[in-house]
Write an enzyme that holds these catalytic residues in place. Structure first.
Site, PDB file in Angstrom:
ATOM      1  N   CYS A 391      11.505  11.770  -3.250  1.00 39.63           N
ATOM      2  CA  CYS A 391      12.373  12.942  -3.152  1.00 39.63           C
ATOM      3  C   CYS A 391      13.673  12.602  -2.417  1.00 39.63           C
ATOM      4  CB  CYS A 391      11.625  14.119  -2.543  1.00 39.63           C
ATOM      5  SG  CYS A 391      12.326  15.680  -3.091  1.00 39.63           S
ATOM      6  N   HIS A 515       7.155  14.567  -5.808  1.00 40.23           N
ATOM      7  CA  HIS A 515       6.293  14.101  -4.706  1.00 40.23           C
ATOM      8  C   HIS A 515       4.925  13.709  -5.255  1.00 40.23           C
ATOM      9  CE1 HIS A 515       8.741  15.514  -1.250  1.00 40.23           C
ATOM     10  NE2 HIS A 515       9.131  16.466  -2.073  1.00 40.23           N
ATOM     11  N   GLU A 517       2.679  12.186  -3.894  1.00 46.96           N
ATOM     12  CA  GLU A 517       1.644  12.179  -2.844  1.00 46.96           C
ATOM     13  C   GLU A 517       0.755  13.428  -2.855  1.00 46.96           C
ATOM     14  OE1 GLU A 517       4.918  12.371  -2.340  1.00 46.96           O
ATOM     15  OE2 GLU A 517       5.474  13.561  -0.589  1.00 46.96           O
TER      16      GLU A 517
HETATM   17  N1  GLN Z   1      16.714  17.744   0.678  1.00 48.95           N
HETATM   18  C1  GLN Z   1      16.531  17.269  -0.653  1.00 48.95           C
HETATM   19  C2  GLN Z   1      16.638  18.400  -1.675  1.00 48.95           C
HETATM   20  O1  GLN Z   1      16.572  19.531  -1.329  1.00 48.95           O
HETATM   21  C3  GLN Z   1      15.206  16.561  -0.790  1.00 48.95           C
HETATM   22  C4  GLN Z   1      14.035  17.447  -0.629  1.00 48.95           C
HETATM   23  C5  GLN Z   1      12.759  16.721  -0.314  1.00 48.95           C
HETATM   24  O2  GLN Z   1      12.781  15.548   0.072  1.00 48.95           O
HETATM   25  N2  GLN Z   1      11.637  17.403  -0.428  1.00 48.95           N
HETATM   26  O3  GLN Z   1      16.795  18.153  -2.858  1.00 48.95           O
END
Ligand code: GLN
Length: 557
Positions: A391, A515, A517
């Protein structure tokens, strides 16, 4: 692992409910105890689900700081929930929904909306019966279609916020046949200075439970060691339950061993007897055994993974830690995770980064720590160190590449640098109008198309995958062409969205906008994590690795 019930549960028996409360202090791991019991019932052939009650006023965990509450866990339906739900998903191998997380925020919001809609016309709307009725309804709905539902009440008995829930559970038990509800109270049994196991805190907390009109059927004592027979007898006598209903839950080397401990203690058998389910359960010799096989699989050596994040707190990155363990179970290797402070990359932390066999840059929000993350990506890219970006980690890999390979000076994410000359990461178009913070990101499970012949294709073994998301920003389509000219390949896409990146000329450089995970399970590890560790193992003979000493850490959960 089996996901379907192997027995044919007789629906006339009704749902069985295990209500789990905690005493003395929070953080005793009652969720792990409950999930472990659930796992054993699942092994015995039952469909098991769980409900986590969080008595706080937040509607969900989405706006909570990971430093206070640990990571925000994301469900397939996009629910942003307490990390305990992650434990239930991993232990029970189920996919839960937002309805499996009951919060005071959700309950009151719903009741107040109904009041405004005029549904209670003429009545005074009150905690009892309206809030308690709503709590009971939520539990019944979440349990529908399963055999056993574990309901864990967050916090500690006696907390003011928890009172309506305990009253709802009292009423619930009153409305159900006696053999369908079991109250389990998890409490702390500390040692005195002279090494004696002390039961007084347990006695006090059970007194508190009883003053609310609940009587525990089972007491589980969390202790450094097993409870001595005399301790169990004392608890039984003072708390008015049979000695056979007092169980130990000693510290273990890893949370995944708790089901084995619980089994040894006979807690699952006791639950089956109390529910009169012995005849419905698979005979002991025929119960599913994969859990034990997976978690006790033989390990050869250990690898070091640097996790470059903002929080020096394992819980803040819990699912990543768990995913690494799952990949380690699969590949037969222990994993030591070394936290590297993205915000203050001092000599110590730099040394940790350089000593690591692989690097993970996790998700995150806001400016703090981003430069450290970008530096770590660069280090991994230039030194051929296996790298996984998740992410925000994916986004920082894009930024680093734009700056240092494409030569786009000042490239950044619009989240961190709204005036960047090269916003290679930009806000999702549908986010322009969004004002509220809670539940408004691109959330939950979405499909990704995978380009055949890529590393992503090899890892997932398919031309698509479905993973969970939680973000507001994404790769800016205006820069697609610039990347296409170099070796950064976007091998996973969803329409115009870039979901997976990889580098052609690197041993393992992999980033995901999603994600992975959140879907990893013991026995079903997540492909990107397996890929990372596999590459590390190919490159280093882990068994002879000079920093291959696995540090056994006692789990204090
Ligand atoms: N801050 C970034 C976004 O909003 C990544 C979000 C995250 O890592 N969950 O896209």
């Amino acid at each position: 692992m089996p996901t379907e019930s192997d027995t044919h549960y007789d629906p006339s028996l009704g749902n069985k409910f295990i209500f789990v409360t905690g005493g003395v202090m929070s953080g005793l791991g009652k969720g792990i105890t409950a999930a472990s019991t659930g796992r054993l019932l699942k092994n015995a052939g039952f469909d098991v689900t769980a409900v986590k009650i969080d008595p706080y006023l937040n509607v969900d965990a989405g706006t909570m700081n990971p430093y206070q509450h640990g990571e925000v866990y994301v469900l397939k339906d996009g629910g942003e929930v307490d990390l305990d739900l992650g434990n239930y998903e991993r232990f029970l191998d189920i996919d839960m929904t937002s309805d499996h997380n009951v919060t005071t925020g959700k309950t009151y919001q719903h009741v107040i909306e109904q009041e405004r809609a005029g549904d209670y016309l003429g009545k005074t709307v009150q905690i009892i019966p309206h809030i308690t009725d709503d709590i009971k309804r939520r539990i019944r709905e979440a349990a529908a279609g399963t055999d056993v539902c574990i309901v864990e009440v967050g916090g500690t008995v006696g907390d003011i916020e928890g009172m309506p829930y305990l009253e709802a559970l009292r009423q619930f038990a009153h409305e159900e046949p006696e053999e369908n509800v079991l109250f389990v109270h998890v409490t702390l049994v500390p040692y005195s200075k002279n090494g004696e196991q002390k039961t007084k805190p347990t006695q006090h907390s059970v007194k508190e439970v009883r003053s609310i009109g609940l009587q525990p059927d089972v007491i589980v004592g969390r202790c450094d060691d097993e409870l001595e027979p005399a301790t169990k007898e004392k608890i039984a006598l003072f708390c008015d339950i049979p000695t056979e209903a007092v169980f130990s839950n000693p510290d273990v080397e890893d949370v995944y061993h708790v089901p084995l401990v619980v089994e040894e203690e006979g807690l699952d058998q006791y639950v089956l007897e109390r529910f009169a389910l012995e005849d419905e359960a698979l005979p002991a010799g025929e119960r599913a055994n994969e859990w034990r096989e997976v978690i006790t699989s033989e390990k050869q050596g250990c690898v070091d993974i640097a996790l470059v994040g903002k929080y020096d707190l394992e819980d803040a990155y819990m699912s990543i830690h768990e995913s690494l363990k799952h990949a380690g179970f699969e590949l037969g290797v222990d994993v030591d995770v070394r936290w590297v402070d993205a915000d203050e990359m001092n000599a110590d932390h730099e040394a940790r980064l350089e000593a690591a066999d692989g690097i993970i840059v996790p998700g995150g929000f806001g400016m703090r720590g981003t430069q450290g993350k970008i530096d770590a990506v660069r280090y991994a890219r230039e030194n051929d160190v296996p790298f996984l970006g998740l992410c925000l980690g994916f986004q920082m890999a894009v930024v680093e590449y734009a700056r240092n390979v494409l030569g786009l000076e000042g490239a950044h994410s619009a989240e961190m640098e709204p005036d960047s000359p090269h916003p290679v990461i930009d806000i999702l178009p549908e986010q322009y109008e969004v004002e509220n913070m809670g539940g408004t990101m691109r959330l939950g499970a979405h499909d990704t198309e995978i380009e055949p012949g890529t590393l992503a294709h090899e890892l997932y073994g398919a031309t698509s995958c479905t993973e969970r998301h939680r973000h507001r920003y994404e790769v800016n389509p205006e820069y697609f062409d610039a990347f296409a000219e170099e070796s950064m390949v976007f091998s996973g896409t969803a329409g115009n969205r870039m979901e997976i990146l990889e580098l052609e000329d690197h041993p393992f450089f992999f980033g995901t906008q999603f994600h992975p995970e959140y879907r990893s399970r013991p026995g079903r590890p997540s492909p990107p994590f397996v890929g990372l560790l596999e590459t590390v193992l190919d490159r280093t003979d882990a068994a002879q690795n000079p920093h291959a000493e696995h540090e056994e850490t006692e789990v204090t959960y």
